[in-house]
Design a protein around this motif. Structure first.
Motif, mmCIF file in Angstrom:
data_model
loop_
_atom_site.group_PDB
_atom_site.id
_atom_site.type_symbol
_atom_site.label_atom_id
_atom_site.label_comp_id
_atom_site.label_asym_id
_atom_site.label_seq_id
_atom_site.Cartn_x
_atom_site.Cartn_y
_atom_site.Cartn_z
ATOM 1 N N ALA A 63 0.824 -1.213 0.000
ATOM 2 C CA ALA A 63 0.000 0.000 0.000
ATOM 3 C C ALA A 63 0.854 1.257 0.000
ATOM 4 N N LEU A 64 2.083 1.146 0.503
ATOM 5 C CA LEU A 64 2.967 2.306 0.578
ATOM 6 C C LEU A 64 3.629 2.630 -0.754
ATOM 7 N N ASN A 65 3.277 1.881 -1.784
ATOM 8 C CA ASN A 65 3.698 2.213 -3.142
ATOM 9 C C ASN A 65 2.513 2.715 -3.972
ATOM 10 N N ASN A 66 1.423 3.062 -3.275
ATOM 11 C CA ASN A 66 0.198 3.524 -3.922
ATOM 12 C C ASN A 66 0.067 5.036 -3.729
ATOM 13 N N VAL A 67 -0.068 5.757 -4.826
ATOM 14 C CA VAL A 67 -0.124 7.218 -4.776
ATOM 15 C C VAL A 67 -1.268 7.720 -3.923
ATOM 16 N N ARG A 68 -2.457 7.183 -4.147
ATOM 17 C CA ARG A 68 -3.632 7.693 -3.443
ATOM 18 C C ARG A 68 -3.544 7.448 -1.941
ATOM 19 N N VAL A 69 -2.963 6.336 -1.530
ATOM 20 C CA VAL A 69 -2.793 6.053 -0.098
ATOM 21 C C VAL A 69 -1.972 7.156 0.571
ATOM 22 N N TRP A 70 -0.860 7.528 -0.076
ATOM 23 C CA TRP A 70 -0.005 8.578 0.487
ATOM 24 C C TRP A 70 -0.716 9.929 0.490
ATOM 25 N N GLU A 71 -1.490 10.205 -0.552
ATOM 26 C CA GLU A 71 -2.208 11.485 -0.601
ATOM 27 C C GLU A 71 -3.198 11.595 0.558
ATOM 28 N N ILE A 72 -3.874 10.491 0.850
ATOM 29 C CA ILE A 72 -4.824 10.492 1.968
ATOM 30 C C ILE A 72 -4.092 10.702 3.289
ATOM 31 N N LEU A 73 -2.961 10.011 3.460
ATOM 32 C CA LEU A 73 -2.184 10.155 4.694
ATOM 33 C C LEU A 73 -1.673 11.582 4.865
ATOM 34 N N LEU A 74 -1.201 12.172 3.771
ATOM 35 C CA LEU A 74 -0.689 13.547 3.844
ATOM 36 C C LEU A 74 -1.808 14.531 4.143
ATOM 37 N N ASP A 75 -2.965 14.342 3.514
ATOM 38 C CA ASP A 75 -4.106 15.218 3.783
ATOM 39 C C ASP A 75 -4.568 15.113 5.234
ATOM 40 N N ALA A 76 -4.466 13.903 5.794
ATOM 41 C CA ALA A 76 -4.919 13.677 7.173
ATOM 42 C C ALA A 76 -3.851 14.057 8.205
#
Length: 349
Positions: A63-76
């Motif tokens: 999951a840590l190679n998934n763009v959207r996962v990181w975007e959600i984490l950064l937004d949160a």
């Protein structure tokens, strides 16, 4: 306490009590073994309804190679600044960070935030190591960028922000308030790399010296080589790291004599509280041993001077007199080194 009992029951037996198990454990169980798409769906759902308690380390590796996962984490706001700095290469490689992108701006803003740098206790050397590593990253999905830059320079906004964070983070290093003479080994072996970092011994020495120069009120910097040879490097608070490295690199390179800075101070009648010597794995090659030179300096000046020798690529060495509490050997390079140096210099141990 029902929550503690439920957490222990999960840790020991893997059981989840729907009513009492802490939310972070429930969230962890929900994403365990999930695909990147499932993690993304989960994070979107949780971020809308509940407080997301998972940190990025708790997510599956895929999951840590998934763009959207990181975007959600950064937004949160789920990625602490220290972790964010360490993950810049990954975020650029997979395409989260792009030139002029939304998340590039978010990262740059955080790197430029002095209060966050202070709260996170970001040390200049952590930033420098990240910057050196980041400048070798390839930007995902930008053929033009790769053709024009070779794909190995990172995103300019991020590189610039790391440079600024490097200098801003000096403000948070506590000084020892001692008269300090810094001696930087200018032998050829200083160009070798330091394991576990993207730095050479020369670059790391210059950065460590800059930490002291910008935080201590009284410093003097000399370069040294063999046969007691030492001379001013003329590095000041106004230098940036690149200019400091150039000054070290332009010195008359030769062998290594770690007593040279002390002999220089004696010859020029300098009043020094702390001698700070940076070298790689070569720690002695001269007519007098450094601890003997220090004792002679103490007797001649009446100053109970201290000596710290940092062998940054060394597996072990002995310069300090083991019976002298005013001498310290540091073998190996670590970002905790400046704190240890300052505490020893001020006499905290």
């Amino acid at each position: 306490d029902a929550g503690v009992n439920a957490a222990i029951s999960w840790a020991v037996k893997g059981l989840v009590d729907k009513e009492n198990t802490p939310r972070v454990i429930k969230q962890l169980e929900a994403v365990k073994g999930a695909t990147p798409a499932e993690v993304e769906k989960f994070l979107n759902k949780k971020s809308d309804k509940d407080k997301l308690e998972l940190s990025w380390e708790m997510l599956p590796t895929e999951a840590l190679n998934n763009v959207r996962v990181w975007e959600i984490l950064l937004d949160a706001g789920q990625v602490p600044l220290g972790a964010l700095i360490r993950q810049l290469r990954r975020l650029t490689k997979i395409g989260v960070l792009k030139p002029l992108g939304k998340y590039t701006k978010l990262v740059v803003d955080r790197l430029n935030d002095e209060e966050e740098l202070k709260r996170a206790r970001i040390h200049p050397l952590n930033v420098l190591n990240a910057k050196r590593a980041y400048q070798g990253v390839k930007i995902e999905g930008s053929d033009y960028w790769a053709r024009t830059t070779g794909g190995n320079e990172g995103i300019p906004e991020v590189v610039s922000a790391l440079e600024e964070a490097f200098y801003k983070s000096f403000k948070f290093v506590e000084p020892a308030n001692k008269r300090t003479l810094i001696g930087i080994d200018c032998s050829a072996s200083m160009t070798q790399g330091i394991a576990g970092t993207s730095l050479t011994a020369m670059e790391a020495s210059s950065a460590l010296a800059m930490t002291t120069i910008r935080t201590e009120p009284q410093t003097h910097v000399v370069g040294f080589s063999g046969r007691g040879s030492a001379a001013p490097l003329r590095i000041t608070k106004t230098d940036n790291l690149d200019s400091a490295i150039r000054k070290v690199n332009s010195f008359n390179w030769g062998a290594t004599d770690c007593a040279a800075p002390i002999l220089y101070a004696s010859k020029n009648n300098l009043e020094v509280d702390t001698f700070l010597v940076y070298t790689d794995n070569e720690t002695y090659a001269g007519s007098i041993h450094p601890f003997e030179a220090l004792n002679q300096y103490r007797k001649a000046t009446g100053i109970d001077a201290r000596l710290i020798v940092v062998g940054m690529t060394s597996g072990g060495f002995t310069i300090a007199d083991k019976d002298d509490a005013g001498m310290l050997d540091i073998a190996g390079f670590d970002t905790a080194t400046p704190k240890i140096i300052a505490e020893f210099s001020r006499g905290s141990f």
